[in-house]
Design a protein around this motif. Structure first.
Motif, PDB file in Angstrom:
ATOM      1  N   GLY A  70       8.624  -7.893   0.168  1.00 44.07           N
ATOM      2  CA  GLY A  70       8.790  -6.843   1.161  1.00 44.07           C
ATOM      3  C   GLY A  70       8.905  -5.457   0.551  1.00 44.07           C
ATOM      4  O   GLY A  70       8.261  -4.504   1.000  1.00 44.07           O
ATOM      5  N   ALA A  71       9.720  -5.333  -0.501  1.00 42.97           N
ATOM      6  CA  ALA A  71       9.926  -4.021  -1.126  1.00 42.97           C
ATOM      7  C   ALA A  71       8.661  -3.538  -1.839  1.00 42.97           C
ATOM      8  O   ALA A  71       8.242  -2.387  -1.661  1.00 42.97           O
ATOM      9  CB  ALA A  71      11.088  -4.092  -2.109  1.00 42.97           C
ATOM     10  N   SER A  72       8.053  -4.405  -2.626  1.00 42.41           N
ATOM     11  CA  SER A  72       6.830  -4.024  -3.335  1.00 42.41           C
ATOM     12  C   SER A  72       5.702  -3.747  -2.361  1.00 42.41           C
ATOM     13  O   SER A  72       4.983  -2.756  -2.490  1.00 42.41           O
ATOM     14  CB  SER A  72       6.403  -5.130  -4.297  1.00 42.41           C
ATOM     15  OG  SER A  72       7.385  -5.352  -5.259  1.00 42.41           O
ATOM     16  N   GLY A  73       5.552  -4.639  -1.397  1.00 43.19           N
ATOM     17  CA  GLY A  73       4.496  -4.455  -0.412  1.00 43.19           C
ATOM     18  C   GLY A  73       4.685  -3.193   0.397  1.00 43.19           C
ATOM     19  O   GLY A  73       3.722  -2.473   0.675  1.00 43.19           O
ATOM     20  N   GLY A  74       5.922  -2.903   0.778  1.00 47.23           N
ATOM     21  CA  GLY A  74       6.198  -1.675   1.511  1.00 47.23           C
ATOM     22  C   GLY A  74       5.844  -0.440   0.711  1.00 47.23           C
ATOM     23  O   GLY A  74       5.258   0.521   1.231  1.00 47.23           O
ATOM     24  N   ALA A  75       6.184  -0.464  -0.576  1.00 48.82           N
ATOM     25  CA  ALA A  75       5.854   0.676  -1.441  1.00 48.82           C
ATOM     26  C   ALA A  75       4.337   0.828  -1.597  1.00 48.82           C
ATOM     27  O   ALA A  75       3.807   1.944  -1.535  1.00 48.82           O
ATOM     28  CB  ALA A  75       6.512   0.505  -2.808  1.00 48.82           C
ATOM     29  N   ILE A  76       3.643  -0.285  -1.766  1.00 50.18           N
ATOM     30  CA  ILE A  76       2.184  -0.235  -1.918  1.00 50.18           C
ATOM     31  C   ILE A  76       1.522   0.249  -0.621  1.00 50.18           C
ATOM     32  O   ILE A  76       0.613   1.082  -0.653  1.00 50.18           O
ATOM     33  CB  ILE A  76       1.638  -1.615  -2.348  1.00 50.18           C
ATOM     34  CG1 ILE A  76       2.084  -1.920  -3.780  1.00 50.18           C
ATOM     35  CG2 ILE A  76       0.110  -1.664  -2.224  1.00 50.18           C
ATOM     36  CD1 ILE A  76       1.866  -3.356  -4.207  1.00 50.18           C
ATOM     37  N   LEU A  77       1.988  -0.260   0.510  1.00 51.94           N
ATOM     38  CA  LEU A  77       1.427   0.178   1.784  1.00 51.94           C
ATOM     39  C   LEU A  77       1.710   1.656   2.037  1.00 51.94           C
ATOM     40  O   LEU A  77       0.879   2.366   2.610  1.00 51.94           O
ATOM     41  CB  LEU A  77       1.957  -0.674   2.933  1.00 51.94           C
ATOM     42  CG  LEU A  77       1.478  -2.130   2.940  1.00 51.94           C
ATOM     43  CD1 LEU A  77       2.173  -2.917   4.041  1.00 51.94           C
ATOM     44  CD2 LEU A  77      -0.027  -2.217   3.083  1.00 51.94           C
ATOM     45  N   GLY A  78       2.865   2.134   1.608  1.00 49.23           N
ATOM     46  CA  GLY A  78       3.165   3.553   1.714  1.00 49.23           C
ATOM     47  C   GLY A  78       2.194   4.395   0.905  1.00 49.23           C
ATOM     48  O   GLY A  78       1.780   5.479   1.328  1.00 49.23           O
ATOM     49  N   MET A  79       1.818   3.903  -0.265  1.00 54.67           N
ATOM     50  CA  MET A  79       0.839   4.611  -1.092  1.00 54.67           C
ATOM     51  C   MET A  79      -0.536   4.634  -0.415  1.00 54.67           C
ATOM     52  O   MET A  79      -1.231   5.651  -0.438  1.00 54.67           O
ATOM     53  CB  MET A  79       0.700   3.931  -2.455  1.00 54.67           C
ATOM     54  CG  MET A  79       1.865   4.094  -3.362  1.00 54.67           C
ATOM     55  SD  MET A  79       1.519   3.223  -4.908  1.00 54.67           S
ATOM     56  CE  MET A  79       3.158   2.802  -5.422  1.00 54.67           C
ATOM     57  N   ILE A  80      -0.897   3.499   0.183  1.00 51.25           N
ATOM     58  CA  ILE A  80      -2.229   3.377   0.780  1.00 51.25           C
ATOM     59  C   ILE A  80      -2.341   4.164   2.086  1.00 51.25           C
ATOM     60  O   ILE A  80      -3.290   4.925   2.280  1.00 51.25           O
ATOM     61  CB  ILE A  80      -2.578   1.890   1.020  1.00 51.25           C
ATOM     62  CG1 ILE A  80      -2.716   1.163  -0.313  1.00 51.25           C
ATOM     63  CG2 ILE A  80      -3.852   1.747   1.859  1.00 51.25           C
ATOM     64  CD1 ILE A  80      -2.809  -0.354  -0.191  1.00 51.25           C
ATOM     65  N   PHE A  81      -1.371   3.984   2.976  1.00 54.42           N
ATOM     66  CA  PHE A  81      -1.493   4.529   4.326  1.00 54.42           C
ATOM     67  C   PHE A  81      -0.803   5.873   4.545  1.00 54.42           C
ATOM     68  O   PHE A  81      -1.166   6.605   5.452  1.00 54.42           O
ATOM     69  CB  PHE A  81      -0.960   3.530   5.361  1.00 54.42           C
ATOM     70  CG  PHE A  81      -1.783   2.293   5.468  1.00 54.42           C
ATOM     71  CD1 PHE A  81      -3.095   2.333   5.913  1.00 54.42           C
ATOM     72  CD2 PHE A  81      -1.250   1.061   5.112  1.00 54.42           C
ATOM     73  CE1 PHE A  81      -3.853   1.188   6.012  1.00 54.42           C
ATOM     74  CE2 PHE A  81      -1.999  -0.095   5.205  1.00 54.42           C
ATOM     75  CZ  PHE A  81      -3.305  -0.031   5.653  1.00 54.42           C
ATOM     76  N   TYR A  82       0.203   6.196   3.730  1.00 50.81           N
ATOM     77  CA  TYR A  82       0.999   7.386   4.012  1.00 50.81           C
ATOM     78  C   TYR A  82       1.009   8.406   2.875  1.00 50.81           C
ATOM     79  O   TYR A  82       1.810   9.322   2.871  1.00 50.81           O
ATOM     80  CB  TYR A  82       2.424   6.986   4.398  1.00 50.81           C
ATOM     81  CG  TYR A  82       2.445   6.144   5.652  1.00 50.81           C
ATOM     82  CD1 TYR A  82       2.122   6.705   6.883  1.00 50.81           C
ATOM     83  CD2 TYR A  82       2.740   4.796   5.598  1.00 50.81           C
ATOM     84  CE1 TYR A  82       2.115   5.942   8.029  1.00 50.81           C
ATOM     85  CE2 TYR A  82       2.734   4.022   6.743  1.00 50.81           C
ATOM     86  CZ  TYR A  82       2.422   4.599   7.957  1.00 50.81           C
ATOM     87  OH  TYR A  82       2.399   3.830   9.090  1.00 50.81           O
TER      88      TYR A  82
END
Length: 104
Positions: free
Chosen positions: A66-78
């Protein structure tokens, strides 16, 4: 099957984190509903995985995904920072998750 459920729980956790950000920006019922459904599904899959996996291992892997994925998704989408140090530490978290799987 418990490991598959644990990974699915982590993926729903990532979706829940995205929905927190979406709800913060949009403030609509759809984002709230998706947030509740994604975290609810995450907890259900986590509970199922914990029927056969040790609590400490399951929780550590779930939060790592969850933490890693959230950080990666933040990089991609935000447009969050893609600094090499940040990516290195995300890789270290994912490495720890893989390590827990290998020794469990």
């Amino acid at each position: 099957m418990a490991w598959v459920s644990l990974v699915v729980a982590g993926l729903f956790e990532m979706l829940g984190v995205l929905m927190i950000n979406k709800l913060h920006k949009d403030r609509n019922f759809q984002a709230l509903l998706l947030l509740l459904l994604s975290f609810g599904a995450s907890f259900l899959f986590l509970a199922y995985a914990m029927e056969s996996l040790p609590m400490g291992v399951a929780y550590a892997i779930w939060t790592g995904i969850g933490a890693s994925g959230g950080a990666i998704l933040g990089m991609i989408f935000y447009g969050e920072s893609k600094d090499w140090k940040r990516i290195t530490f995300i890789a270290m978290v994912l490495g720890a998750v893989i390590g827990l799987k290998l020794v469990s």
